[in-house]
Design a protein around this motif. Structure first.
Motif, short mmCIF file in Angstrom:
data_model
loop_
_atom_site.label_atom_id
_atom_site.label_comp_id
_atom_site.label_asym_id
_atom_site.label_seq_id
_atom_site.Cartn_x
_atom_site.Cartn_y
_atom_site.Cartn_z
N GLN A 48 0.84 -1.20 0.00
CA GLN A 48 0.00 0.00 0.00
C GLN A 48 0.88 1.25 0.00
N GLY A 99 -2.68 -3.16 7.67
CA GLY A 99 -3.26 -2.78 6.39
C GLY A 99 -4.77 -2.78 6.30
N GLY A 143 3.92 -1.06 3.61
CA GLY A 143 3.08 0.13 3.60
C GLY A 143 3.60 1.18 4.56
N THR A 182 -0.68 4.42 7.75
CA THR A 182 -1.91 3.81 7.26
C THR A 182 -2.66 3.17 8.42
#
Length: 325
Positions: free
Chosen positions: A155, A210, A236, A240
């Motif tokens: 991500q 995630g 990621g 996030t």
């Protein structure tokens, strides 16, 4: 899927004389398994309900990376997690031949409890516990080996850009207006430009859960919190997860959550700006992921204009949304 087929899988784990209860079919088919000795398990057949929901996390290598991480996480003493089981051959994944398909299957230990509820995060102690435990999870991820993570969902900026193209498909499906799609695109591009300006550092980028949400956090009978469903675990931005955590919490308690996560009260303005962007990305990501699921199309039509008006447009104009939405 018949009980005979499910028992074929369980027999490979020496789980016999068991009762099987279907739970749901979304990203995976999931079942509760209660054996004759009173031990419970979670059986997962990694076949999404919609083909459009299939991803790297459903492949053999992608799933194996998740299970190896869970195995390591379960062996530390700080966080309560579901541990994966190995079959008679010592493998974490059992491959099922079903109706001409090869389906990857896994079994996790059962975790008693209930989903985290909105009422729970009005409690300051629960909010603090959530912040502390997310920091603990990220501490584990920082020292966990990052090799082989190309098999897991990532991500980053490219992922964000891909969401633009997915959201644009909503025009063809008559889910969204051209104006709303334009606002979403401008929002993502602004967020990406800010991420590009900050670069990737060990402090900002690593491995993340995630997909933090109320349904992916369990409250145990003892009142402890446990993160579950690591289907989107992979590379990621740490923010996030922080943004997803903050989004679950009433605005009046969000500073408390950040303080528990960071270990101090002061959060830099630039950091807060990025968190706000990730809060929006998590919502937009839900729309993109569920685009092929017709059962939520009416919900999307209703809520997309609200997202654009109440959150994206203020963000684009430079307003602070962390304390208002």
């Amino acid at each position: 899927m018949t009980n005979d087929t499910l028992h074929t899988i369980l027999n490979k784990f020496d789980i016999c004389e068991s009762t099987i209860t279907f739970l749901r079919h979304n990203e995976n088919r999931t079942y509760r398994v209660d054996d004759a000795h009173g031990t419970s398990y979670l059986l997962r057949i990694h076949q999404p309900v919609k083909e459009s929901m299939a991803g790297m996390q459903h492949t053999y290598d992608g799933l194996l990376a998740e299970l190896k991480m869970l195995d390591a996480l379960a062996n530390q003493n700080h966080l309560i997690v579901q541990a994966p089981l190995r079959n008679r051959e010592g493998e974490l994944i059992t491959v099922l031949e079903h109706e001409g398909q090869q389906l990857n299957c896994s079994i996790l230990t059962w975790l008693e409890g209930r989903d985290l509820q909105k009422e729970d995060v009005t409690n300051r102690e629960v909010v603090q516990q959530l912040g502390f435990q997310l920091a603990e999870l990220h501490s584990f991820f920082r020292q966990y080996p990052h090799e082989g993570m190309e098999t897991r969902p990532s991500q980053g900026i490219a992922y964000n850009t891909g969401m633009i193209d997915t959201i644009k498909k909503g025009l063809v499906l008559e889910l969204f207006t051209a104006t709303d799609v334009s606002i979403i695109e401008k929002t993502i591009l602004l967020i990406n430009s800010r991420l590009e300006g900050n670069g990737l550092t060990p402090e900002s980028w690593g491995l993340i859960h995630g997909d933090l949400g109320l349904g992916n956090i369990i409250v145990t009978p003892e009142g402890k919190l446990s993160f579950i469903d690591f289907g989107f675990f992979g590379p990621g931005y740490y923010l996030t997860d922080v943004a997803m955590g903050a989004s679950m919490i009433p605005v009046e308690h969000r500073n408390l959550f950040l303080e528990a996560y960071y270990g101090h009260k002061h959060v830099h303005e630039n950091e807060l700006l990025l968190i706000e962007g990730f809060m929006l990305l998590s919502i937009i990501g839900f729309y993109a992921f569920m685009m092929g699921n017709e059962s939520v199309h009416d919900w999307m039509r209703e809520h997309m204009p609200q997202l654009c008006t109440k959150q994206c447009l203020p963000y684009l104009s430079g307003e602070r949304i962390f304390y208002t939405s």
